[in-house]
Design an enzyme around this catalytic site. Structure first.
Site, PDB file in Angstrom:
ATOM      1  N   GLU A 134       0.855  -1.162   0.155  1.00  0.00           N
ATOM      2  CA  GLU A 134      -0.045   0.095  -0.002  1.00  0.00           C
ATOM      3  C   GLU A 134       0.820   1.263  -0.060  1.00  0.00           C
ATOM      4  O   GLU A 134       0.530   2.387  -0.698  1.00  0.00           O
ATOM      5  CB  GLU A 134      -0.938  -0.076   1.080  1.00  0.00           C
ATOM      6  N   THR A 186      -5.292   6.937  -5.387  1.00  0.00           N
ATOM      7  CA  THR A 186      -5.588   6.912  -4.059  1.00  0.00           C
ATOM      8  C   THR A 186      -4.795   8.085  -3.501  1.00  0.00           C
ATOM      9  O   THR A 186      -5.125   8.725  -2.534  1.00  0.00           O
ATOM     10  CB  THR A 186      -5.226   5.657  -3.426  1.00  0.00           C
TER      11      THR A 186
HETATM   12  N1  HSE Z   1      -8.535   4.301   3.405  1.00  0.00           N
HETATM   13  C1  HSE Z   1      -7.769   4.421   2.205  1.00  0.00           C
HETATM   14  C2  HSE Z   1      -8.374   6.116   1.824  1.00  0.00           C
HETATM   15  C3  HSE Z   1      -8.284   3.382   1.299  1.00  0.00           C
HETATM   16  O1  HSE Z   1      -9.454   6.334   1.597  1.00  0.00           O
HETATM   17  O2  HSE Z   1      -7.470   6.657   1.195  1.00  0.00           O
HETATM   18  C4  HSE Z   1      -7.786   3.582  -0.128  1.00  0.00           C
HETATM   19  O3  HSE Z   1      -8.398   2.327  -0.588  1.00  0.00           O
END
Ligand code: HSE
Length: 327
Positions: A134, A186
């Site tokens: 991530e 993201t």
């Molecule tokens: N919690 C993260 C965000 C998840 O919302 O940025 C990304 O898939």
């Protein structure tokens, strides 16, 4: 490439996930039965990680830069053995969809590798490795996709440092997802968020998070529906998703309990109590994006309670197709 003397390999299904669950930014996540990636991992007797895309996706071949490769490198750091991994990926979860594409690669790789090592690592350790994927994808170590992908069901990440993951009982709900074919990275969707929140908004938000968790634990669908409200992240991010407000309003009118942005978007998910309602919700989503003129994919699925699973079929590395395991 040299395979290990035993040529040990495994095929796994790495499912999509919905992070945040509307109000629980970075702390709640849910695993889906569809879509899922297929990954074939082979043990090597050289200390290296090799990544191969079987369907032409331009995945970074440098393992340090790859969401499946980086977690395996972290795993190798903790193993005093002359081994490595060859990972073949058939991606079915589109990167940038908001359905946990990078998490599926990361979690699938570590679960498969751990199986090949006779499960020496715990779920929490695997989440820790997978978070390195991530970091590659979004610049931040968050666990709300990789944790549900590894544990299955619904997970609460009470803390990242140190990791404290709580599995929440998942009711038998249906999930409808629409993925409008636009890409939201993201990293960008995090960049636009305000760094401070008003106390009155924080109070609403933690009331909703507590309500949602209580709703899941009690199987109280009305409480789940009332708690699916986000006063902090959604007002900012929804601007990136054409049709968002329409989808939300009309899906609720069609009987959905509620829903919102899946992860960082652009996908939107809705929870429903039965298949008929979930199908009606899908129809509403299809109507809206057809009218707007944006291509889309929809899924009607259920909550996946297993997480990454060993496949009953092997991935044929030459053709990228699955075939029944024999013998
Ligand atoms: N919690 C993260 C965000 C998840 O919302 O940025 C990304 O898939």
């Amino acid at each position: 490439m040299q395979a290990s003397p035993h040529g040990k390999s495994i095929t796994v299904h790495a499912p999509g996930t919905v992070a945040n669950l509307v109000c629980g930014f970075d702390v709640l996540g849910m695993c889906l039965n569809e879509p899922h990636d297929i990954m074939h991992v082979t043990l090597l007797d050289e200390r290296k990680v090799v990544i191969e895309s079987l369907d032409g996706y331009p995945l970074p071949s440098d393992p340090q830069q790859n969401t499946a490769g980086a977690p395996l490198i972290e795993m190798l750091h903790e193993l005093d053995r002359q081994i490595g991994f060859h990972v073949q990926i058939k991606k079915q979860i589109k990167p940038g969809s908001g359905i946990g594409s990078s998490a599926a690669s990361a979690a699938g790789a570590v679960v498969a590798a751990n199986h090949l090592l006779n499960n020496v690592f715990t779920n929490t350790e695997m989440v820790r490795f997978a978070m390195a994927g991530e970091k590659v994808a979004s610049g931040v170590k968050h666990a709300d996709n990789v944790a549900p992908c590894i544990y299955g069901g619904i997970t609460l990440i009470r803390s990242i440092f140190p990791l404290d993951i709580i599995a929440i009982p998942a009711p038998d709900l249906y999930v409808t997802v629409v993925h409008p074919q636009i890409e939201v990275r993201t990293a960008d969707a995090r960049q636009i968020l305000r760094k401070e929140v008003l106390l009155k908004d924080a109070i609403k938000q933690w009331g909703n998070i507590a309500g949602l968790v209580a709703g899941f634990m009690k199987g109280d669908l009305e409480l789940i529906g009332r708690s699916l409200e986000d006063v902090i992240i959604e007002p900012v991010r929804s601007i990136l998703i054409p049709g968002f407000n329409d989808v939300k309003t009309r899906c609720r009118q069609a009987g959905a309990l509620g829903g919102g942005i899946s992860g960082s978007g652009p996908s939107i998910f809705m929870l429903s109590r039965d298949k008929q309602t979930a199908d009606n919700v899908e129809g509403v989503m299809q109507e809206i994006y057809t009218a707007i003129g944006i291509d889309f994919h929809t899924y009607v699925t259920t909550i996946n309670k297993q997480g990454v699973t060993v496949a009953l079929k092997e991935l044929n590395p030459i053709h990228g197709e699955e075939q029944q395991i024999t013998g």
